[in-house]
Design a protein around this motif. Sequence first.
Motif, PDB file in Angstrom:
ATOM      1  N   VAL A   1      33.662 -17.245   7.312  1.00 46.55           N
ATOM      2  CA  VAL A   1      32.841 -18.264   7.964  1.00 46.55           C
ATOM      3  C   VAL A   1      31.625 -17.632   8.635  1.00 46.55           C
ATOM      4  CG1 VAL A   1      32.774 -19.936   9.858  1.00 46.55           C
ATOM      5  CG2 VAL A   1      34.739 -19.873   8.305  1.00 46.55           C
ATOM      6  N   ILE A   2      31.864 -16.576   9.372  1.00 46.96           N
ATOM      7  CA  ILE A   2      30.756 -15.976  10.124  1.00 46.96           C
ATOM      8  C   ILE A   2      29.756 -15.313   9.181  1.00 46.96           C
ATOM      9  CG2 ILE A   2      30.184 -14.216  11.842  1.00 46.96           C
ATOM     10  CD1 ILE A   2      32.803 -14.988  13.264  1.00 46.96           C
ATOM     11  N   GLN A   3      30.222 -14.752   8.081  1.00 47.83           N
ATOM     12  CA  GLN A   3      29.299 -14.210   7.081  1.00 47.83           C
ATOM     13  C   GLN A   3      28.372 -15.313   6.570  1.00 47.83           C
ATOM     14  OE1 GLN A   3      31.056 -13.170   3.312  1.00 47.83           O
ATOM     15  NE2 GLN A   3      29.470 -11.638   2.843  1.00 47.83           N
TER      16      GLN A   3
ATOM     17  N   GLY B   1      34.959  -8.605  16.545  1.00 49.07           N
ATOM     18  CA  GLY B   1      34.118  -7.594  15.922  1.00 49.07           C
ATOM     19  C   GLY B   1      33.127  -8.159  14.926  1.00 49.07           C
ATOM     20  N   GLN B   2      32.915  -9.473  14.946  1.00 54.07           N
ATOM     21  CA  GLN B   2      32.044 -10.130  13.967  1.00 54.07           C
ATOM     22  C   GLN B   2      30.631 -10.321  14.529  1.00 54.07           C
ATOM     23  OE1 GLN B   2      33.042 -10.910  10.786  1.00 54.07           O
ATOM     24  NE2 GLN B   2      34.922  -9.850  11.353  1.00 54.07           N
TER      25      GLN B   2
ATOM     26  N   GLY C   1      20.977 -18.129  10.036  1.00 51.64           N
ATOM     27  CA  GLY C   1      20.196 -16.993  10.497  1.00 51.64           C
ATOM     28  C   GLY C   1      21.081 -16.003  11.236  1.00 51.64           C
ATOM     29  N   ALA C   2      20.521 -14.826  11.491  1.00 49.37           N
ATOM     30  CA  ALA C   2      21.293 -13.724  12.055  1.00 49.37           C
ATOM     31  C   ALA C   2      21.894 -14.074  13.413  1.00 49.37           C
ATOM     32  CB  ALA C   2      20.403 -12.486  12.180  1.00 49.37           C
ATOM     33  N   ASN C   3      23.108 -13.562  13.626  1.00 49.83           N
ATOM     34  CA  ASN C   3      23.810 -13.663  14.900  1.00 49.83           C
ATOM     35  C   ASN C   3      23.917 -15.104  15.399  1.00 49.83           C
ATOM     36  OD1 ASN C   3      25.221 -12.179  16.855  1.00 49.83           O
ATOM     37  ND2 ASN C   3      23.525 -12.349  18.299  1.00 49.83           N
TER      38      ASN C   3
ATOM     39  N   GLU D   1      39.293  -8.852  -4.468  1.00 51.47           N
ATOM     40  CA  GLU D   1      38.460  -7.825  -3.831  1.00 51.47           C
ATOM     41  C   GLU D   1      37.817  -8.361  -2.560  1.00 51.47           C
ATOM     42  OE1 GLU D   1      38.319  -8.698  -7.004  1.00 51.47           O
ATOM     43  OE2 GLU D   1      39.093  -6.903  -8.026  1.00 51.47           O
ATOM     44  N   GLU D   2      37.394  -9.614  -2.600  1.00 54.12           N
ATOM     45  CA  GLU D   2      36.769 -10.207  -1.411  1.00 54.12           C
ATOM     46  C   GLU D   2      37.791 -10.395  -0.289  1.00 54.12           C
ATOM     47  OE1 GLU D   2      33.140 -12.719  -3.543  1.00 54.12           O
ATOM     48  OE2 GLU D   2      35.138 -13.625  -3.388  1.00 54.12           O
ATOM     49  N   LEU D   3      38.996 -10.797  -0.644  1.00 52.53           N
ATOM     50  CA  LEU D   3      40.041 -10.946   0.369  1.00 52.53           C
ATOM     51  C   LEU D   3      40.366  -9.603   1.030  1.00 52.53           C
ATOM     52  CD1 LEU D   3      42.466 -13.446  -1.398  1.00 52.53           C
ATOM     53  CD2 LEU D   3      41.094 -13.890   0.645  1.00 52.53           C
ATOM     54  N   LYS D   4      40.354  -8.548   0.242  1.00 49.92           N
ATOM     55  CA  LYS D   4      40.641  -7.217   0.793  1.00 49.92           C
ATOM     56  C   LYS D   4      39.529  -6.739   1.721  1.00 49.92           C
ATOM     57  CE  LYS D   4      43.481  -5.679  -3.142  1.00 49.92           C
ATOM     58  NZ  LYS D   4      43.549  -4.751  -4.307  1.00 49.92           N
ATOM     59  N   SER D   5      38.287  -7.093   1.391  1.00 44.71           N
ATOM     60  CA  SER D   5      37.150  -6.626   2.184  1.00 44.71           C
ATOM     61  C   SER D   5      36.746  -7.617   3.276  1.00 44.71           C
ATOM     62  CB  SER D   5      35.946  -6.376   1.274  1.00 44.71           C
ATOM     63  OG  SER D   5      35.492  -7.590   0.691  1.00 44.71           O
ATOM     64  N   PHE D   6      37.371  -8.793   3.298  1.00 45.35           N
ATOM     65  CA  PHE D   6      37.066  -9.854   4.272  1.00 45.35           C
ATOM     66  C   PHE D   6      35.607 -10.285   4.210  1.00 45.35           C
ATOM     67  CE2 PHE D   6      40.543  -7.307   6.110  1.00 45.35           C
ATOM     68  CZ  PHE D   6      41.533  -8.287   6.184  1.00 45.35           C
ATOM     69  N   SER D   7      35.043 -10.294   3.011  1.00 43.68           N
ATOM     70  CA  SER D   7      33.659 -10.746   2.862  1.00 43.68           C
ATOM     71  C   SER D   7      33.410 -11.156   1.420  1.00 43.68           C
ATOM     72  CB  SER D   7      32.667  -9.640   3.261  1.00 43.68           C
ATOM     73  OG  SER D   7      32.768  -8.527   2.392  1.00 43.68           O
TER      74      SER D   7
END
Length: 327
Positions: free
Chosen positions: A109-111, A289-290, A118-120, A21-27
């Motif tokens: 990685v970016i998640q 788009g990340q 911290g954010a961004n 499920e995580e692979l499908k949602s990329f998170s």
Amino acid sequence: MSSAQVSSGSNGPRTIAPTLEELKSFSYDTPNIEAVLEALSQDGFVVLKKVVDVAHVDHLNSFMAKEADALVKNNAKPFNQGVDSNILQGPPLKDPEYLYNDVFFNPFVIQIMNAYLGANPIFNFVTGNNALPRTNGLRQPVHKDITFFHPQCPFFVIANIPLCSFNPSTGSTEFWLGSHASTSGQQQVIATPESRLSNAKLRIGEPICNILPDVVEARRHVRPPIQPSCEKGDIMLRDLRTWHAGMPNESEDYRIMLALGYQAQWYPNHTLRFKAPLSQGNFFMKHGGQPVEVRADLLPDDSDFGKLNDVFEFRRSVARSVARSRL
């Protein structure tokens, strides 16, 4: 909600396997986010399993291995840490066929960077290193990639992407898990007028990369180092403060891994930027788009990006305030 997919040996690194499920949602879902953050907080290191397309890894490795032949033949790169076994070698940036989102803007990685730093977070560092074949017996000293008195909290993370099987026989890096948690510049060798280090600007009275030998031996009794084993498609995350050392590659092939760097927004380094070709500006500035800020200088395509990205500085570009108050 899925359960965390975590494994590790008694002293080995924690590895995080995504669910289908995580692979499908990329998170990652909450359990795996928690598991990754625990590993980074406690060990300063974690392995994200199977998050890059192996075909992309193979394509990059094929190009970079051929490039390495020319770099070694022409003695075009200085050796890292004064040991003739390892060179810096960044990924190809000019040709769009090598620019993959799951490599340069991996969503897992970016998640995690958004959660840990911290954010961004800021993506501002691109290079790689190559453990040369048949370098039996040659190893780097235990060190950090830091030549200044650094913060004692998370401020920068390196994502290493191995392009081949990564294990002790191919020269997998030695990591000192948990060393980041209490390390400081005072535990490093201090630069003198005679100190020299390739790819680094040293300042007299500030640390060089190497950890003091007595500090290394004291840590060895607490938690000895490990050499992880990873496969193509994995990504290793390392807190910049974590001790490590390049190790001998006893195989007949190059051991190449990419290195991408992420900086916390609060950390006052405003000058570190990787160099990228102007023709590929749209790829990098769209950041897949990340939720990540890209800091890069876009330069003419005939620039030598390999050499330009060998020069970097992680130190603060704004002087640290000396005054601190305690309640």
